[in-house]
Structures are given as structure tokens and as C-alpha cells.
Design an enzyme around this catalytic site. Structure first.
Site, PDB file in Angstrom:
ATOM      1  N   ASN A   1     -12.586   2.631 -36.766  1.00 51.02           N
ATOM      2  CA  ASN A   1     -11.631   1.662 -37.159  1.00 51.02           C
ATOM      3  C   ASN A   1     -11.588   1.992 -38.860  1.00 51.02           C
ATOM      4  O   ASN A   1     -12.426   1.432 -39.368  1.00 51.02           O
ATOM      5  CB  ASN A   1     -12.129   0.318 -37.112  1.00 51.02           C
ATOM      6  CG  ASN A   1     -11.124  -0.614 -37.535  1.00 51.02           C
ATOM      7  OD1 ASN A   1     -10.200  -0.352 -38.041  1.00 51.02           O
ATOM      8  ND2 ASN A   1     -11.483  -1.968 -37.398  1.00 51.02           N
TER       9      ASN A   1
ATOM     10  N   ASP B   1      -5.196  -4.377 -28.741  1.00 47.08           N
ATOM     11  CA  ASP B   1      -6.150  -5.105 -29.165  1.00 47.08           C
ATOM     12  C   ASP B   1      -6.306  -6.388 -28.302  1.00 47.08           C
ATOM     13  O   ASP B   1      -5.491  -7.197 -28.447  1.00 47.08           O
ATOM     14  CB  ASP B   1      -6.087  -5.459 -30.621  1.00 47.08           C
ATOM     15  CG  ASP B   1      -7.372  -6.427 -31.161  1.00 47.08           C
ATOM     16  OD1 ASP B   1      -7.971  -6.925 -30.241  1.00 47.08           O
ATOM     17  OD2 ASP B   1      -7.397  -6.519 -32.432  1.00 47.08           O
TER      18      ASP B   1
ATOM     19  N   GLU C   1     -13.710  -7.181 -26.769  1.00 50.04           N
ATOM     20  CA  GLU C   1     -14.718  -7.120 -27.803  1.00 50.04           C
ATOM     21  C   GLU C   1     -15.943  -8.266 -27.402  1.00 50.04           C
ATOM     22  O   GLU C   1     -15.435  -9.046 -26.599  1.00 50.04           O
ATOM     23  CB  GLU C   1     -14.492  -7.592 -29.227  1.00 50.04           C
ATOM     24  CG  GLU C   1     -14.005  -8.810 -29.451  1.00 50.04           C
ATOM     25  CD  GLU C   1     -12.794  -8.921 -30.525  1.00 50.04           C
ATOM     26  OE1 GLU C   1     -12.372  -7.963 -30.947  1.00 50.04           O
ATOM     27  OE2 GLU C   1     -12.888  -9.897 -31.414  1.00 50.04           O
TER      28      GLU C   1
ATOM     29  N   HIS D   1      -8.545  -2.497 -25.817  1.00 43.86           N
ATOM     30  CA  HIS D   1     -10.149  -3.184 -26.192  1.00 43.86           C
ATOM     31  C   HIS D   1     -10.446  -4.348 -26.306  1.00 43.86           C
ATOM     32  O   HIS D   1      -9.857  -5.423 -26.528  1.00 43.86           O
ATOM     33  CB  HIS D   1     -10.543  -2.368 -27.540  1.00 43.86           C
ATOM     34  CG  HIS D   1     -10.127  -2.902 -28.836  1.00 43.86           C
ATOM     35  ND1 HIS D   1     -10.177  -3.874 -29.357  1.00 43.86           N
ATOM     36  CD2 HIS D   1      -9.296  -2.013 -29.794  1.00 43.86           C
ATOM     37  CE1 HIS D   1      -9.541  -3.984 -30.635  1.00 43.86           C
ATOM     38  NE2 HIS D   1      -8.868  -3.095 -30.600  1.00 43.86           N
TER      39      HIS D   1
ATOM     40  N   TYR E   1      -1.289   2.300 -32.203  1.00 41.39           N
ATOM     41  CA  TYR E   1      -2.085   1.160 -32.187  1.00 41.39           C
ATOM     42  C   TYR E   1      -1.418  -0.072 -32.336  1.00 41.39           C
ATOM     43  O   TYR E   1      -0.644  -0.212 -32.961  1.00 41.39           O
ATOM     44  CB  TYR E   1      -3.513   1.336 -33.162  1.00 41.39           C
ATOM     45  CG  TYR E   1      -4.335   0.253 -32.983  1.00 41.39           C
ATOM     46  CD1 TYR E   1      -5.192  -0.063 -31.760  1.00 41.39           C
ATOM     47  CD2 TYR E   1      -4.465  -0.751 -33.752  1.00 41.39           C
ATOM     48  CE1 TYR E   1      -6.294  -1.071 -31.860  1.00 41.39           C
ATOM     49  CE2 TYR E   1      -5.226  -2.000 -34.027  1.00 41.39           C
ATOM     50  CZ  TYR E   1      -6.129  -2.053 -32.757  1.00 41.39           C
ATOM     51  OH  TYR E   1      -7.196  -2.993 -32.512  1.00 41.39           O
TER      52      TYR E   1
ATOM     53  N   ASP F   1      -8.776  -8.545 -27.851  1.00 41.19           N
ATOM     54  CA  ASP F   1      -9.479  -9.663 -28.695  1.00 41.19           C
ATOM     55  C   ASP F   1     -10.851  -9.790 -27.726  1.00 41.19           C
ATOM     56  O   ASP F   1     -11.234  -8.779 -27.193  1.00 41.19           O
ATOM     57  CB  ASP F   1      -8.813 -10.950 -28.807  1.00 41.19           C
ATOM     58  CG  ASP F   1      -8.170 -10.585 -30.462  1.00 41.19           C
ATOM     59  OD1 ASP F   1      -8.395  -9.836 -30.988  1.00 41.19           O
ATOM     60  OD2 ASP F   1      -7.109 -11.605 -30.680  1.00 41.19           O
TER      61      ASP F   1
ATOM     62  N   GLU G   1     -17.699  -1.398 -33.981  1.00 39.55           N
ATOM     63  CA  GLU G   1     -17.046  -2.142 -35.080  1.00 39.55           C
ATOM     64  C   GLU G   1     -17.961  -2.119 -36.426  1.00 39.55           C
ATOM     65  O   GLU G   1     -19.064  -2.328 -36.334  1.00 39.55           O
ATOM     66  CB  GLU G   1     -16.638  -3.316 -34.805  1.00 39.55           C
ATOM     67  CG  GLU G   1     -15.957  -4.233 -36.009  1.00 39.55           C
ATOM     68  CD  GLU G   1     -14.672  -3.832 -36.435  1.00 39.55           C
ATOM     69  OE1 GLU G   1     -14.570  -2.421 -36.691  1.00 39.55           O
ATOM     70  OE2 GLU G   1     -13.557  -4.492 -36.489  1.00 39.55           O
TER      71      GLU G   1
ATOM     72  N   ASP H   1      -6.380 -14.281 -38.100  1.00 40.13           N
ATOM     73  CA  ASP H   1      -6.610 -13.672 -36.922  1.00 40.13           C
ATOM     74  C   ASP H   1      -8.058 -14.219 -36.508  1.00 40.13           C
ATOM     75  O   ASP H   1      -9.146 -13.482 -36.328  1.00 40.13           O
ATOM     76  CB  ASP H   1      -7.063 -11.842 -37.606  1.00 40.13           C
ATOM     77  CG  ASP H   1      -7.482 -10.980 -36.279  1.00 40.13           C
ATOM     78  OD1 ASP H   1      -7.012 -11.459 -35.035  1.00 40.13           O
ATOM     79  OD2 ASP H   1      -7.918 -10.036 -36.586  1.00 40.13           O
TER      80      ASP H   1
ATOM     81  N   CYS I   1     -12.166 -11.449 -38.015  1.00 41.71           N
ATOM     82  CA  CYS I   1     -11.869 -10.062 -38.198  1.00 41.71           C
ATOM     83  C   CYS I   1     -13.294  -9.332 -38.242  1.00 41.71           C
ATOM     84  O   CYS I   1     -14.234 -10.074 -38.658  1.00 41.71           O
ATOM     85  CB  CYS I   1     -11.311 -10.155 -39.308  1.00 41.71           C
ATOM     86  SG  CYS I   1     -11.534  -8.263 -40.172  1.00 41.71           S
TER      87      CYS I   1
ATOM     88  N   ARG J   1     -15.360  -2.806 -27.093  1.00 39.32           N
ATOM     89  CA  ARG J   1     -15.632  -2.977 -28.686  1.00 39.32           C
ATOM     90  C   ARG J   1     -16.937  -3.709 -28.829  1.00 39.32           C
ATOM     91  O   ARG J   1     -17.096  -4.869 -28.239  1.00 39.32           O
ATOM     92  CB  ARG J   1     -14.433  -3.529 -29.534  1.00 39.32           C
ATOM     93  CG  ARG J   1     -14.892  -4.212 -30.956  1.00 39.32           C
ATOM     94  CD  ARG J   1     -13.568  -4.467 -31.643  1.00 39.32           C
ATOM     95  NE  ARG J   1     -14.004  -5.629 -32.499  1.00 39.32           N
ATOM     96  CZ  ARG J   1     -13.207  -6.023 -33.481  1.00 39.32           C
ATOM     97  NH1 ARG J   1     -11.822  -5.410 -33.478  1.00 39.32           N
ATOM     98  NH2 ARG J   1     -13.352  -7.103 -34.383  1.00 39.32           N
TER      99      ARG J   1
END
Ligand SMILES: C[C@](O)(C(=O)O)[C@H](CC(=O)O)C(=O)O
Ligand SMILES: [Mg+2]
Length: 304
Positions: free
Chosen positions: A213, A89, A118, A116, A48, A91, A191, A62, A126, A161
Site C-alpha cells: 500500500n 476495499d 481486514e 480485501h 483499486y 473494510d 498494512e 474513514d 485508516c 489484510r
């Protein structure tokens, strides 16, 4: 030598095949290419590539500050050293739907196996913190459709996500997961699930693979791989764990220099030079060009 000879298309097909077979795919987060090599050597099924780790690595929070170029570059560096599939990721996709389509193509070109995307609003947070917000369903679905449309390798995994659980609750999470699947998502990342029952509810709602996760200090308890497999989870990530472990060790080492004046007492905890050279495959480089390798792996103190 420390590069993969497995083509990106093959890694993606392997990832799909493994998911189709119903095995749990365990993907620890690599904080650099070297840790990706370790993940493969230790027998995991995938790597990952975390946005939280990449931003932390750059000394940033983040909150969506990293760019597609930075993410793709780091992702490519990691993907090139491993034969395993990589999940990155992305985002919120680095922009509007058209940017999302380009994001997919850039990540494909970087040799990555899936990403992924989101449904948070920008600036994202986060997923385990308070104060995050999600976009409406139409906007979330547009992102996924754009990603699917942009994809050239049909095996590149587009995972949706949803962060809606922490904002609107479980009923909304179930509805959103179904809608994302119907929009073409190949997998769902729900998530901040609070319990195994919540993972089971998402499992019952969709047919595509689902991801758990297992980030520390978050909303989810740290369930075992067995517990997650038993409720039908297909992929588990440990996104920031190796970075947290390494940074914990680094903090203690720096304090030891302060208190003891040397790191002698910490040497037994360190990865040895021999082990590092083994992981980097110095011997392979020597076979390529004899004269490079002068180090005896049986002797931790000698050599280069
Ligand atoms: C999975 C995640 O998106 C990541 O970037 O690794 C983070 C992990 C974390 O911050 O603990 C997340 O939002 O869960
Ligand atoms: Mg992230």
C-alpha cells in the site's frame, strides 16, 4: 463507448493469470468511473477502489461509516467502465461472518474482481493512524473462512489484510499472515510495513501474492514499483493518490478565483474539453446514433 464489454468472470480470470505469471500488478485508486477510464488508458494493470476515497467522497471520515450498499454501488459503477480487474476495499466486511459471506456475493454481483477484508475491530481506522485495534486470530480467520464460503466465482480474489504490524509488531504480522493464508486467503495485504525488509519478511512467510500500500502521508516510505517487485511484492496500490492530486488542484483553483478573479492563469493545467471528450468517447456515441456528436476534437474552443 465508455463501458466494458469484458465479462466480470473474464476480468477475474485475467487477474488470477497475471498474478500467476508473477508480474507486478499496479492498481492506482480510481476516485470515480472517469478516473478508472484514465487508469486503463494510461496502461495500468488494474483499478483499486478505496474505502478512504469513497468515504472522503461522501464527506465522511474513514471509520467504517459507509455501508455495503454504498460501496457495492460505487464499485459497480467503476467496474462497468473498465476492462481491467478491480480490487475493492471491503473494510471489516460490513458485519459478522454471515454478513461477510453476503458482502462477497454482493461485490461479485457488482462485477468486481476481488476484495480485501481486514482484521481491525470496528470502528475501523485508516491503517496508517495510531489507535487502531485488531481482533484476535480466531475472529480474523472466521471472517476469511466466511468470505471463502460465500464466494461463488472461484476466481473472485479474497485478500486478507492484517493491521497487526502497527499494533503488535512484525513477528505477530508474520504469524497472522501465515494463519490467514492457511484459512483460505488468496492474497495477503500486510498494512503499514515500515521498510522493504518488512515486505520481504511477509514474502518469505507466505506463498500467496502480497500487496503493498503506497499511500502518501502514511507509515510506509514511497518505494518504487521496481523496489517492490524486487522484494517479491505482487500488487501495489496507490489508493488515495489521484483524489489527493485532484483535491490539491481544486484548492489551488478556488484560491486563484479569490485572488485573481478568474481562472485564466490555471487553464493550462486543466484537462481540455477535447481531452475529456476523447476519454468519454463522444465519437463512439455518435457512431451509435449519428447526430449526437458535433464537436471537433482538433478545436479545443469549439463545439458542444
Ligand atoms: C488503503 C486504505 O484502506 C484505503 O481505504 O484506501 C487506506 C488508505 C489511506 O487512508 O491512506 C489505509 O487504511 O491504508
Ligand atoms: Mg480502507
Amino acid at each position: 463507448m465508455l463501458h466494458s464489454t469484458v465479462p466480470a468472470a473474464t476480468k477475474r480470470a485475467d487477474f488470477r493469470a497475471r498474478l500467476a505469471a508473477g508480474d507486478l500488478v499496479r492498481m492506482p485508486g480510481a476516485f470515480n468511473p472517469l478516473s478508472a477510464a484514465l487508469i486503463q488508458e494510461k496502461g495500468f494493470e488494474g483499478v483499486y477502489i478505496s474505502g478512504a476515497v469513497l468515504s472522503a467522497d461522501l464527506g465522511l471520515p474513514d471509520i467504517g461509516l459507509t455501508t455495503l450498499t454504498e460501496v457495492a454501488q460505487r464499485g459497480g459503477q467503476i467496474a462497468r467502465v473498465t476492462d481491467l480487474p478491480t480490487l475493492i476495499d471491503a473494510d471489516t466486511g460490513f458485519g459478522e461472518p454471515m454478513n461477510v459471506a453476503r458482502t462477497v456475493q454482493v461485490l461479485e454481483d457488482a462485477g468486481i474482481s476481488g476484495m480485501h477484508l481486514e482484521d481491525q475491530v470496528n470502528p475501523k481506522r485508516c491503517g496508517h493512524l495510531d489507535g487502531k485495534e485488531v481482533v484476535d486470530e480466531a475472529t480474523a480467520l472466521k471472517r476469511i473462512r466466511a468470505a471463502v464460503q460465500g464466494r461463488r466465482d472461484p476466481n473472485f480474489l479474497i485478500m486478507a489484510r492484517t493491521d497487526i504490524r502497527g499494533v503488535e509488531g512484525m513477528a505477530a504480522a508474520v504469524d497472522r499472515a501465515k494463519a490467514l493464508q492457511d484459512a483460505g486467503a488468496d492474497a495477503i495485504f500486510p498494512e503499514a510495513m515500515a521498510s522493504l525488509e518488512e515486505f520481504a519478511a511477509i514474502r518469505a512467510a507466505v506463498e500467496v501474492p502480497i500487496l503493498a500500500n503506497m499511500t502518501e502521508f502514511g507509515r510506509s516510505e514511497l518505494f518504487t514499483t521496481r523496489q517492490l517487485a524486487d522484494v517479491g511484492v505482487n500488487i501495489v496500490i496507490f489508493p488515495v493518490s489521484l483524489l489527493r492530486i485532484a483535491m490539491g488542484a481544486a484548492e489551488r483553483a478556488l484560491e486563484t478565483i479569490q485572488t485573481e478573479g478568474s481562472l485564466a492563469s490555471r487553464v493550462p493545467e486543466m484537462q481540455t474539453r477535447a481531452r475529456l471528450y476523447e476519454l468519454l468517447d463522444y465519437e463512439g456515441y455518435s457512431a451509435f446514433d449519428s447526430g449526437i456528436y458535433t464537436f471537433d476534437l482538433t478545436n479545443n474552443r469549439g463545439g458542444a
